[in-house]
Design a protein around this motif. Sequence first.
Motif, short mmCIF file in Angstrom:
data_model
loop_
_atom_site.label_atom_id
_atom_site.label_comp_id
_atom_site.label_asym_id
_atom_site.label_seq_id
_atom_site.Cartn_x
_atom_site.Cartn_y
_atom_site.Cartn_z
N ARG A 26 0.80 -1.22 0.00
CA ARG A 26 0.00 0.00 0.00
C ARG A 26 0.84 1.27 0.00
N ARG A 29 1.30 2.86 -5.47
CA ARG A 29 0.26 2.33 -6.35
C ARG A 29 0.83 1.27 -7.30
N TRP A 95 -8.82 0.41 -8.69
CA TRP A 95 -9.08 -0.01 -7.32
C TRP A 95 -8.04 0.55 -6.36
N SER A 96 -6.77 0.54 -6.78
CA SER A 96 -5.73 1.03 -5.87
C SER A 96 -5.85 2.54 -5.66
N ARG A 98 -8.65 4.22 -5.53
CA ARG A 98 -9.72 4.37 -4.55
C ARG A 98 -9.26 3.99 -3.16
N MET A 99 -8.44 2.92 -3.06
CA MET A 99 -7.94 2.49 -1.76
C MET A 99 -7.00 3.53 -1.15
N ARG A 101 -6.96 6.77 -1.74
CA ARG A 101 -7.72 7.95 -1.34
C ARG A 101 -8.52 7.69 -0.06
N ALA A 102 -8.92 6.43 0.15
CA ALA A 102 -9.72 6.10 1.33
C ALA A 102 -8.85 5.84 2.56
N GLY A 103 -7.57 5.89 2.43
CA GLY A 103 -6.72 5.69 3.60
C GLY A 103 -5.85 4.47 3.52
N SER A 105 -6.47 1.25 3.93
CA SER A 105 -6.69 0.07 4.77
C SER A 105 -7.88 -0.72 4.30
#
Length: 105
Positions: A26, A29, A95-96, A98-99, A101-103, A105
């Motif tokens: 993580r 990207r 997908w990565s 979005r992940m 940007r969402a933090g 986890s």
Amino acid sequence: MNPLVRDILAWTIPLVVCYFAWPVLRRKRVYMVAAAILCLTPMLVHYKGMGSFITVWPLILSLPAYLMLLPQSLKGLLYMGLPSAVLIGCLAWFWSGRMLRAGGS
């Protein structure tokens, strides 16, 4: 070993490795996309011989079979492996993002 058990193990092992490598993946990207391409791209592997069979394994496990028979398997690798890897890579890129940007986890 039962072919179903072998296929379940072939898909479970890379996914478990990716799960435990998540703190490293993580960070960037590119790491996420590369791991998704290696662990989620389905590839057909045809084992010839007396008990000939076809199986679908992730790219990371089926790549040695393709490399051992490189002149014969180049067509399958380009026509089947490349489009599916591009599709998985595009989905993983989306997908990565979005992940991340969402933090993450």
